[in-house]
Design a protein around this motif. Structure first.
Motif, PDB file in Angstrom:
ATOM      1  N   VAL A  82       0.835  -1.205   0.000  1.00 57.68           N
ATOM      2  CA  VAL A  82       0.000   0.000   0.000  1.00 57.68           C
ATOM      3  C   VAL A  82       0.866   1.249   0.000  1.00 57.68           C
ATOM      4  N   ARG A  83       1.884   1.271   0.857  1.00 59.90           N
ATOM      5  CA  ARG A  83       2.715   2.473   0.986  1.00 59.90           C
ATOM      6  C   ARG A  83       3.455   2.807  -0.301  1.00 59.90           C
ATOM      7  N   ARG A  84       3.808   1.783  -1.067  1.00 55.47           N
ATOM      8  CA  ARG A  84       4.519   2.028  -2.332  1.00 55.47           C
ATOM      9  C   ARG A  84       3.639   2.716  -3.361  1.00 55.47           C
ATOM     10  N   LEU A  85       2.337   2.679  -3.156  1.00 53.30           N
ATOM     11  CA  LEU A  85       1.403   3.283  -4.108  1.00 53.30           C
ATOM     12  C   LEU A  85       1.037   4.717  -3.752  1.00 53.30           C
ATOM     13  N   LEU A  86       1.453   5.175  -2.566  1.00 55.64           N
ATOM     14  CA  LEU A  86       0.972   6.431  -2.013  1.00 55.64           C
ATOM     15  C   LEU A  86       1.978   7.564  -2.089  1.00 55.64           C
ATOM     16  N   GLY A  87       1.435   8.767  -2.251  1.00 55.99           N
ATOM     17  CA  GLY A  87       2.121  10.001  -1.931  1.00 55.99           C
ATOM     18  C   GLY A  87       1.265  10.680  -0.881  1.00 55.99           C
ATOM     19  N   TYR A  88       1.873  11.208   0.188  1.00 59.17           N
ATOM     20  CA  TYR A  88       1.087  11.696   1.326  1.00 59.17           C
ATOM     21  C   TYR A  88       1.588  13.062   1.757  1.00 59.17           C
ATOM     22  N   VAL A  89       0.671  14.031   1.815  1.00 57.38           N
ATOM     23  CA  VAL A  89       0.977  15.358   2.346  1.00 57.38           C
ATOM     24  C   VAL A  89       0.140  15.532   3.610  1.00 57.38           C
ATOM     25  N   PRO A  90       0.762  15.430   4.780  1.00 58.40           N
ATOM     26  CA  PRO A  90       0.010  15.519   6.038  1.00 58.40           C
ATOM     27  C   PRO A  90      -0.265  16.963   6.430  1.00 58.40           C
ATOM     28  N   GLN A  91      -1.094  17.135   7.466  1.00 54.58           N
ATOM     29  CA  GLN A  91      -1.299  18.475   8.011  1.00 54.58           C
ATOM     30  C   GLN A  91      -0.013  19.029   8.591  1.00 54.58           C
ATOM     31  N   GLN A  92       0.712  18.184   9.333  1.00 60.18           N
ATOM     32  CA  GLN A  92       1.911  18.652  10.024  1.00 60.18           C
ATOM     33  C   GLN A  92       2.997  19.041   9.031  1.00 60.18           C
ATOM     34  N   LEU A  93       3.760  20.052   9.376  1.00 54.77           N
ATOM     35  CA  LEU A  93       4.840  20.530   8.528  1.00 54.77           C
ATOM     36  C   LEU A  93       5.848  19.417   8.272  1.00 54.77           C
ATOM     37  N   SER A  94       6.138  19.124   7.002  1.00 58.60           N
ATOM     38  CA  SER A  94       7.098  18.074   6.658  1.00 58.60           C
ATOM     39  C   SER A  94       8.325  18.606   5.941  1.00 58.60           C
ATOM     40  N   ALA A  95       8.319  19.892   5.578  1.00 57.79           N
ATOM     41  CA  ALA A  95       9.495  20.494   4.949  1.00 57.79           C
ATOM     42  C   ALA A  95      10.449  20.999   6.016  1.00 57.79           C
ATOM     43  N   ASP A  96      11.745  20.927   5.729  1.00 61.06           N
ATOM     44  CA  ASP A  96      12.785  21.360   6.658  1.00 61.06           C
ATOM     45  C   ASP A  96      13.267  22.743   6.227  1.00 61.06           C
ATOM     46  N   ALA A  97      13.047  23.735   7.087  1.00 67.40           N
ATOM     47  CA  ALA A  97      13.398  25.116   6.750  1.00 67.40           C
ATOM     48  C   ALA A  97      14.894  25.313   6.550  1.00 67.40           C
ATOM     49  N   SER A  98      15.716  24.425   7.105  1.00 62.68           N
ATOM     50  CA  SER A  98      17.174  24.581   7.026  1.00 62.68           C
ATOM     51  C   SER A  98      17.761  23.976   5.751  1.00 62.68           C
ATOM     52  N   LEU A  99      16.916  23.370   4.913  1.00 63.56           N
ATOM     53  CA  LEU A  99      17.354  22.800   3.645  1.00 63.56           C
ATOM     54  C   LEU A  99      16.771  23.597   2.484  1.00 63.56           C
ATOM     55  N   THR A 100      17.401  23.500   1.335  1.00 65.05           N
ATOM     56  CA  THR A 100      16.824  24.113   0.144  1.00 65.05           C
ATOM     57  C   THR A 100      15.621  23.295  -0.327  1.00 65.05           C
ATOM     58  N   GLY A 101      14.859  23.870  -1.235  1.00 60.37           N
ATOM     59  CA  GLY A 101      13.742  23.123  -1.791  1.00 60.37           C
ATOM     60  C   GLY A 101      14.209  21.843  -2.450  1.00 60.37           C
ATOM     61  N   ARG A 102      15.281  21.918  -3.221  1.00 58.89           N
ATOM     62  CA  ARG A 102      15.801  20.736  -3.907  1.00 58.89           C
ATOM     63  C   ARG A 102      16.258  19.681  -2.907  1.00 58.89           C
ATOM     64  N   GLU A 103      16.919  20.114  -1.840  1.00 55.51           N
ATOM     65  CA  GLU A 103      17.398  19.162  -0.836  1.00 55.51           C
ATOM     66  C   GLU A 103      16.228  18.478  -0.128  1.00 55.51           C
ATOM     67  N   ASN A 104      15.159  19.224   0.131  1.00 52.03           N
ATOM     68  CA  ASN A 104      13.981  18.622   0.753  1.00 52.03           C
ATOM     69  C   ASN A 104      13.393  17.523  -0.119  1.00 52.03           C
ATOM     70  N   VAL A 105      13.237  17.799  -1.407  1.00 47.84           N
ATOM     71  CA  VAL A 105      12.641  16.809  -2.308  1.00 47.84           C
ATOM     72  C   VAL A 105      13.593  15.640  -2.515  1.00 47.84           C
ATOM     73  N   SER A 106      14.894  15.911  -2.580  1.00 46.48           N
ATOM     74  CA  SER A 106      15.885  14.839  -2.724  1.00 46.48           C
ATOM     75  C   SER A 106      15.849  13.894  -1.534  1.00 46.48           C
ATOM     76  N   LEU A 107      15.656  14.452  -0.349  1.00 50.44           N
ATOM     77  CA  LEU A 107      15.558  13.624   0.849  1.00 50.44           C
ATOM     78  C   LEU A 107      14.384  12.656   0.733  1.00 50.44           C
ATOM     79  N   PHE A 108      13.253  13.135   0.252  1.00 53.83           N
ATOM     80  CA  PHE A 108      12.087  12.268   0.099  1.00 53.83           C
ATOM     81  C   PHE A 108      12.308  11.248  -1.006  1.00 53.83           C
ATOM     82  N   ALA A 109      13.063  11.614  -2.036  1.00 47.95           N
ATOM     83  CA  ALA A 109      13.369  10.649  -3.096  1.00 47.95           C
ATOM     84  C   ALA A 109      14.155   9.470  -2.524  1.00 47.95           C
TER      85      ALA A 109
END
Length: 279
Positions: A82-109
């Motif tokens: 199930v988890r392999r099929l999902l993309g999930y954006v929760p209510q709680q903040l999941s982006a890290d302010a100390s990283l760039t946008g690219r670094e945040n997305v790379s971390l999730f990759a």
């Protein structure tokens, strides 16, 4: 479908879904089916049970076998499938302010095990899809609230999910930022055909963007159908010539009002943490 995309099969099936926190029944016997390819909205005020239902579908909360299936996979016995099929954006903040946008997305990759040779390309595509390519190398802490939410959307999209789960995707945003987030969601959906399951208490968004909605109140689904059908049914019941909205439908069904909040990056964490405690 609103864009004419054909549907085949079911993306999500909930059968008698129940979940309790101690003596409090947060979700109380929910039956619903989300068709593959559609945008489906779970609507209701804070405390309606929307977030709990979403967490059951994402396997973050345990449910008995047979209650939740995602593209045919049982959320109780096939959690990883199930988890392999999902993309999930929760209510709680999941982006890290100390990283760039690219670094945040790379971390999730990396978290979603995107193959190393594909990561840079997939990260770039996800940022482009949400309109953040030009800001990709800025620190996320400099982003506005709307940009933060689009960054989190890119994080969820980098794994190319078949089902995108959005829990209050525009909470805490001003009307212009809300519209921008939804435009990017709909553009990606139109391009990929993915299914979108979204919770929101903004009825105007659901009326404009959702193919079908379920109106929840106190853990139960009180009404289910297309926004147009639900509005037409209320107009017929009233018989007074008025032109109701989906919010009028919800007030008629559940008798509850809606909250509206605003904010930017520094307010996002506070707003979502509050929402998560009462949602």
């Amino acid at each position: 479908m609103r864009d004419g995309t054909p549907t085949t099969g079911d993306a999500v099936t909930c059968t008698g879904l129940r979940y309790s926190f101690g003596q409090t029944r947060a979700v109380d016997g929910v039956d619903l089916t989300v068709t593959a390819g559609e945008v489906f909205g779970l609507l209701g005020p804070n405390g309606a049970g929307k977030t709990t239902a979403i967490r059951c579908v994402t396997t973050l909360l345990p449910v008995p076998s047979g209650m939740v299936r995602v593209f045919g996979h049982d959320a109780a016995t096939e959690k990883m499938a199930v988890r392999r099929l999902l993309g999930y954006v929760p209510q709680q903040l999941s982006a890290d302010a100390s990283l760039t946008g690219r670094e945040n997305v790379s971390l999730f990759a990396r978290v979603f095990d995107v193959p190393r040779r594909e990561r840079a390309g997939r990260v770039g595509q996800a940022l482009e899809a949400v309109g953040l390519a030009d800001a990709a190398d800025r620190m996320a802490g400099t982003y506005s609230g709307g940009m933060v939410r689009r960054l989190e959307l890119a994080q969820a999209l980098v794994s190319a999910p078949r089902l995108l789960m959005l829990d209050e995707p525009t909470i805490g945003l001003d009307p212009i930022a809300r519209t921008s987030v939804w435009e990017h969601i709909m553009a990606v959906r139109a391009a990929t055909g993915m299914t979108v399951l979204v919770t929101t208490h903004y009825m105007d968004e659901a009326e404009q963007y959702c193919d079908r909605v379920a109106l929840m109140h106190k853990g139960r689904v009180r009404a289910l159908g297309t926004p147009e059908r639900l509005i037409a049914d209320l107009r017929e019941r009233r018989g007074d010539g008025s032109v109701p909205t989906l919010e009028d439908v919800f007030r008629d069904v559940a008798g509850s009002g809606l909250d509206e909040e605003g904010g930017e990056f520094r307010d996002v964490r506070r707003t979502r943490n509050t929402a998560s405690r009462v949602g």
